[in-house]
Design a protein around this motif. Structure first.
Motif, PDB file in Angstrom:
ATOM      1  N   ASN A 104       0.704  -1.050   0.294  1.00 51.06           N
ATOM      2  CA  ASN A 104      -0.282   0.047  -0.151  1.00 51.06           C
ATOM      3  C   ASN A 104       0.800   1.303   0.227  1.00 51.06           C
ATOM      4  OD1 ASN A 104      -1.799   2.052   0.882  1.00 51.06           O
ATOM      5  ND2 ASN A 104      -3.139   0.955   1.740  1.00 51.06           N
ATOM      6  N   TYR A 105       0.507   2.470  -1.000  1.00 51.18           N
ATOM      7  CA  TYR A 105       1.417   3.342  -1.317  1.00 51.18           C
ATOM      8  C   TYR A 105       1.554   4.123   0.096  1.00 51.18           C
ATOM      9  CZ  TYR A 105       2.403   1.989  -5.792  1.00 51.18           C
ATOM     10  OH  TYR A 105       2.053   1.005  -7.079  1.00 51.18           O
ATOM     11  N   TRP A 106       0.100   4.275   1.180  1.00 48.21           N
ATOM     12  CA  TRP A 106       0.240   5.019   1.959  1.00 48.21           C
ATOM     13  C   TRP A 106       0.821   4.779   3.219  1.00 48.21           C
ATOM     14  CZ3 TRP A 106      -2.905   4.678  -2.786  1.00 48.21           C
ATOM     15  CH2 TRP A 106      -3.082   5.859  -3.427  1.00 48.21           C
ATOM     16  N   TRP A 107       1.437   3.432   3.262  1.00 45.66           N
ATOM     17  CA  TRP A 107       1.948   2.526   4.656  1.00 45.66           C
ATOM     18  C   TRP A 107       2.519   4.033   5.230  1.00 45.66           C
ATOM     19  CZ3 TRP A 107       2.394  -3.327   2.998  1.00 45.66           C
ATOM     20  CH2 TRP A 107       0.668  -3.437   3.133  1.00 45.66           C
ATOM     21  N   ILE A 131      -8.295   7.297  -5.994  1.00 46.34           N
ATOM     22  CA  ILE A 131      -9.486   7.141  -5.985  1.00 46.34           C
ATOM     23  C   ILE A 131     -10.599   6.587  -4.754  1.00 46.34           C
ATOM     24  CG2 ILE A 131     -12.125   6.961  -7.204  1.00 46.34           C
ATOM     25  CD1 ILE A 131     -10.953   7.802  -9.748  1.00 46.34           C
ATOM     26  N   SER A 132      -9.599   5.185  -5.032  1.00 44.10           N
ATOM     27  CA  SER A 132     -10.399   4.085  -3.484  1.00 44.10           C
ATOM     28  C   SER A 132      -9.218   4.723  -2.694  1.00 44.10           C
ATOM     29  CB  SER A 132      -9.167   2.798  -4.250  1.00 44.10           C
ATOM     30  OG  SER A 132      -9.596   2.499  -5.338  1.00 44.10           O
ATOM     31  N   HIS A 133      -8.562   5.818  -2.637  1.00 40.57           N
ATOM     32  CA  HIS A 133      -7.960   5.935  -1.203  1.00 40.57           C
ATOM     33  C   HIS A 133      -8.549   7.107  -0.377  1.00 40.57           C
ATOM     34  CE1 HIS A 133      -4.565   6.301   1.802  1.00 40.57           C
ATOM     35  NE2 HIS A 133      -4.551   7.375   1.537  1.00 40.57           N
ATOM     36  N   TYR A 134      -8.419   8.454  -2.434  1.00 36.13           N
ATOM     37  CA  TYR A 134      -8.922   8.843  -1.480  1.00 36.13           C
ATOM     38  C   TYR A 134     -10.592   9.923  -1.159  1.00 36.13           C
ATOM     39  CZ  TYR A 134      -4.480  10.467  -0.962  1.00 36.13           C
ATOM     40  OH  TYR A 134      -2.718  10.670  -0.939  1.00 36.13           O
ATOM     41  N   THR A 149      -6.713   4.007   4.076  1.00 37.48           N
ATOM     42  CA  THR A 149      -5.885   4.110   5.503  1.00 37.48           C
ATOM     43  C   THR A 149      -6.798   3.141   6.032  1.00 37.48           C
ATOM     44  OG1 THR A 149      -6.627   6.400   5.006  1.00 37.48           O
ATOM     45  CG2 THR A 149      -6.195   6.053   6.857  1.00 37.48           C
ATOM     46  N   TRP A 150      -4.829   2.390   6.397  1.00 37.47           N
ATOM     47  CA  TRP A 150      -4.910   1.197   7.461  1.00 37.47           C
ATOM     48  C   TRP A 150      -4.621   1.931   9.042  1.00 37.47           C
ATOM     49  CZ3 TRP A 150      -2.756  -4.264   5.799  1.00 37.47           C
ATOM     50  CH2 TRP A 150      -3.097  -4.517   5.148  1.00 37.47           C
ATOM     51  N   GLU A 151      -5.399   0.900   9.667  1.00 39.90           N
ATOM     52  CA  GLU A 151      -5.095   1.301  11.269  1.00 39.90           C
ATOM     53  C   GLU A 151      -3.999   0.527  11.779  1.00 39.90           C
ATOM     54  OE1 GLU A 151      -8.039  -3.124  12.588  1.00 39.90           O
ATOM     55  OE2 GLU A 151      -8.669  -0.709  12.128  1.00 39.90           O
TER      56      GLU A 151
END
Length: 351
Positions: free
Chosen positions: A170-173, A198-201, A269-271
């Motif tokens: 995941n690019y947002w880790w 789009i899937s993320h934001y 966004t992961w916890e």
């Protein structure tokens, strides 16, 4: 009159927009207009059903019991490595593999609130229902490999070991270096950049983006050849032939609760950050292995290398010339299992 017409026109436009972005309800298996139930299923504590399939030696004779988690756009029949494990190795090592339909896929009920944690707890319930014991092994392929991080986070005490086959990153880790994620993100096809963005934001637009016809959406969902390197161009044909017998099962409950929800969870966004996990086997009572090809058009090898360096307790195996579909390469199952269970060196050459 003009104001009324303008207001009416505005209402019509809003209704059309709402209809375009709102996914239809899933066609749940066993419902009056839904697909039939053909697989054994476990009823979970919240009332949902999880479908599964048993493979390998009988569970009561097994020495090593695995739960397999399938990848994106797949079902319980798509057990990566199973077709490349010889009967001799399966029998001699006493390998039993139970594969599941992840929620929303195949014949497992959708879970609108699915997270990495809920899937881990679903699997724990399945294991207890089948009486597989206090500890079990897990194998995850691609998006299923990404899901394994949830098990390592939430139920590490139940695991005997874990195999991650080209797990999606995941690019947002948060632990990824910003310059590295930026570099690898923009190496993707433009259509995939927009799909993940789009899937993320804007996850509420995921259904619309992947069903609209103005712009190309996910290349993976469209099974595009544009992201395949040499090995994958060969092995994807092998996989397609294998899956052709049951391909209609994959998305039969609807694309939104299967592949679209995968995108929203996998790149949301992961916890927790997998790169901040502690070693679940500090005394060497188990191990975690990642296998990754350096010619994988789905999962950036640069990100996998970075992750492996962050987690020195993970055994990282990188294959020169290996693609995303490497588990379907001849003899791969035997090699992986012997390395994982017996500690043999992994020396498979993809070219």
């Amino acid at each position: 009159m003009n104001r009324k017409m303008i207001a009416l026109f505005g209402i019509v436009i809003l209704a059309l927009i709402y209809r375009a972005i709102m996914p239809p309800p899933p066609k749940m298996c066993g419902s009056p207009k839904g697909p039939p139930i053909t697989a054994p299923r476990v009823k979970l504590s919240d009332g949902r059903y999880l479908a599964y399939k048993e493979n390998g030696v009988p569970r009561d004779l097994a020495k090593h019991k695995f739960v397999f988690i399938h990848g994106f756009d797949c079902v319980r029949h798509d057990v990566a490595l199973l077709t490349t494990i010889s009967p001799e190795v399966m029998q001699s090592l006493g390998i039993y593999i139970v594969s599941i339909d992840r929620p929303g896929y195949g014949e497992s009920d959708p879970h609108p609130k699915r997270t990495p944690k809920t899937l881990a707890l679903d699997i724990e319930e399945l294991v207890d229902h089948l009486e597989l014991g206090s500890k079990f092994y897990v194998i995850g392929f691609s998006m299923g490999g990404q899901a394994v991080w949830g098990l390592l986070k939430y139920i590490p005490h139940r695991l005997a070991g874990a195999i991650l086959l080209t797990p999606v990153t995941n690019y947002w880790w948060g632990s990824f270096a910003t310059n590295l994620t930026k570099e690898t993100y923009y190496e993707q096809l433009v259509q995939d950049q927009w799909t993940l963005r789009i899937s993320h934001y804007l996850p509420w637009l995921t259904y619309w983006w992947n069903t609209q016809t103005w712009f190309p959406a996910s290349s993976v969902a469209q099974c595009s050849d544009d992201i395949l390197f040499e090995q994958d161009r060969v092995l994807m044909a092998v996989f397609d032939s294998y899956q052709s017998k049951y391909r209609d099962l994959v998305r039969q409950q609807g694309e939104y609760e299967s592949i679209h929800r995968d995108l929203m969870i996998g790149f949301g966004t992961w916890e927790f950050d997998p790169m901040e996990l502690e070693n679940p086997f500090p005394n060497g009572e188990g191990s975690v292995h990642i296998w990754q090809g350096d010619e994988d058009g789905h999962v950036p090898v640069k990100l996998q290398r970075f992750l492996a360096k962050k987690l020195p307790w993970v055994h990282y195996h990188e294959m020169k010339g290996g693609g995303h579909m490497f588990p379907w390469a001849e003899g791969m199952g035997d090699k992986v299992m012997k390395t994982f269970l017996l500690g043999e060196p992994f020396d498979y050459k993809c070219k």
